[in-house]
Structures are given as structure tokens and as C-alpha cells.
Design a protein around this motif. Structure first.
Motif, PDB file in Angstrom:
ATOM      1  N   HIS A 175       4.349 -26.570  49.857  1.00  0.00           N
ATOM      2  CA  HIS A 175       5.540 -26.687  49.018  1.00  0.00           C
ATOM      3  C   HIS A 175       6.660 -27.388  49.795  1.00  0.00           C
ATOM      4  O   HIS A 175       7.342 -28.261  49.266  1.00  0.00           O
ATOM      5  N   GLU A 181      12.917 -23.409  42.631  1.00  0.00           N
ATOM      6  CA  GLU A 181      12.646 -22.619  41.424  1.00  0.00           C
ATOM      7  C   GLU A 181      11.263 -22.943  40.876  1.00  0.00           C
ATOM      8  O   GLU A 181      10.511 -22.054  40.508  1.00  0.00           O
ATOM      9  N   ARG A 182      10.926 -24.210  40.847  1.00  0.00           N
ATOM     10  CA  ARG A 182       9.606 -24.623  40.354  1.00  0.00           C
ATOM     11  C   ARG A 182       8.498 -24.192  41.310  1.00  0.00           C
ATOM     12  O   ARG A 182       7.413 -23.823  40.877  1.00  0.00           O
ATOM     13  N   ALA A 231       8.201 -21.620  42.979  1.00  0.00           N
ATOM     14  CA  ALA A 231       7.869 -20.187  42.857  1.00  0.00           C
ATOM     15  C   ALA A 231       6.752 -19.939  41.850  1.00  0.00           C
ATOM     16  O   ALA A 231       6.116 -18.877  41.896  1.00  0.00           O
ATOM     17  N   SER A 232       6.485 -20.908  40.975  1.00  0.00           N
ATOM     18  CA  SER A 232       5.482 -20.676  39.938  1.00  0.00           C
ATOM     19  C   SER A 232       4.396 -21.747  39.860  1.00  0.00           C
ATOM     20  O   SER A 232       3.681 -21.813  38.861  1.00  0.00           O
ATOM     21  N   THR A 233       4.283 -22.567  40.900  1.00  0.00           N
ATOM     22  CA  THR A 233       3.256 -23.615  40.842  1.00  0.00           C
ATOM     23  C   THR A 233       2.682 -23.895  42.216  1.00  0.00           C
ATOM     24  O   THR A 233       3.199 -23.408  43.226  1.00  0.00           O
ATOM     25  N   THR A 234       1.645 -24.693  42.249  1.00  0.00           N
ATOM     26  CA  THR A 234       1.004 -25.063  43.505  1.00  0.00           C
ATOM     27  C   THR A 234       1.740 -26.246  44.131  1.00  0.00           C
ATOM     28  O   THR A 234       2.444 -26.981  43.430  1.00  0.00           O
ATOM     29  N   ARG A 242       1.017 -29.560  42.307  1.00  0.00           N
ATOM     30  CA  ARG A 242       1.685 -29.729  41.018  1.00  0.00           C
ATOM     31  C   ARG A 242       3.192 -29.859  41.164  1.00  0.00           C
ATOM     32  O   ARG A 242       3.859 -30.361  40.269  1.00  0.00           O
ATOM     33  N   LEU A 243       3.716 -29.397  42.278  1.00  0.00           N
ATOM     34  CA  LEU A 243       5.161 -29.459  42.492  1.00  0.00           C
ATOM     35  C   LEU A 243       5.611 -30.905  42.718  1.00  0.00           C
ATOM     36  O   LEU A 243       6.639 -31.319  42.201  1.00  0.00           O
TER      37      LEU A 243
END
Length: 157
Positions: free
Chosen positions: A119, A145-146, A148-151, A154-155
Motif C-alpha cells: 500500500h 481511506e481507500r 483500508a478496504s482494498t489490496t 487495486r489501490l
């Protein structure tokens, strides 16, 4: 009377789910500990870069190629202790310095185990191009923020 499939949970499945949940929790804790350790290593590398840059600043401009020797010497010392190539350590020193000084919130999230090194790479790779500190800070906030909920993969996009 024979139970209807899907009517009630099968006790074996519940046990497996409990085992999987326990393993997942252990794994998440281990991954967070790895992230915290990576942040600690980056902190050391960033400090080494800062020391190296201070030493470079003390060298007269006429020194030419010798001006980079303080950074190379520090990288060689750290690399020898960690059994890593000095050029790799020198690159990591520079990357860590950028992270700690220009992406402090991302470094904090790594230290807390909230994000992974992957990340961090994605955030820094895309954010380093932003020269305005306020714009970069806004980007960093949204990216975290993103994250925290994606790989990490994908980030980036």
C-alpha cells in the motif's frame, strides 16, 4: 425426521469456520507486526539518509563525485550489518526519507499495521509527483481511506 439442507448450521462447518476465523485473526496480527517492523526499519533508513545528507552538505561543491561518499558509506555500513547490497540499502534510504518526510500519515499507518508495504509503495509512487504539499496531503488522506478496504494492486489505479 431428516434435516432440510440449509435449515440449520452443520456443527462441523461451524467448527471449521471458528478455526478459520482464529487463523485469520492470527494472520492479521502477524501481518500488522510485519508492517510495524517495516516501519521501524524505514525510520532507521530515513535517519541514515538525513545524516548522510548533512554530511554531504559539509563537503565543498568542488569535490565532484566524492560528494556522494557519505551516503554510500552509510549504506555500505547498514548493508553489511543486514547482509544486503549497499546500492539496495542506499535506494531504500532515499525511499524511506521520502516516506517519512513527505508522507508522514502513510508512515504512521504502516507503523500502526493499518496498511502494508505494498500500500505504501502505491501511495508514494502516485503521490510523489504531487509537488504542492496541501494537494499531496489531500491525496494521501484519500489514498489511506481507500487502502483500508482494498489490496495494494487495486489501490494503485
Amino acid at each position: 425426521m431428516k434435516p432440510i439442507p440449509g435449515d440449520a448450521p452443520d456443527m462441523d462447518v461451524v467448527g471449521v469456520d471458528a478455526v478459520a476465523a482464529g487463523l485469520a485473526a492470527e494472520y492479521a496480527a502477524a501481518v500488522a507486526a510485519i508492517a510495524a517492523a517495516e516501519a521501524q526499519a524505514m525510520s532507521v533508513l530515513a535517519r541514515a539518509q538525513a545524516v548522510g545528507l548533512e554530511r554531504v552538505a559539509e563537503i565543498p561543491r568542488s569535490a565532484g563525485r566524492e560528494a556522494e561518499l557519505p551516503l554510500r558509506a552509510l549504506a555500505a555500513e547498514l548493508g553489511a550489518c543486514a547482509r544486503q547490497p549497499d546500492r539496495s540499502v542506499q535506494r531504500r534510504m532515499n525511499d524511506a526519507h521520502t516516506l517519512v518526510n513527505r508522507f508522514a500519515a502513510t508512515w504512521d499507518a504502516l507503523a500502526a499495521g493499518v496498511v502494508s508495504v505494498g500500500h505504501v509503495r502505491a501511495i508514494v509512487e502516485h503521490g510523489v509527483k504531487l509537488t504542492d504539499p496541501e494537494v499531496r496531503a489531500a491525496f494521501e488522506t484519500e489514498a489511506l481511506e481507500r487502502a483500508a478496504s482494498t489490496t495494494p494492486g487495486r489501490l494503485g489505479p
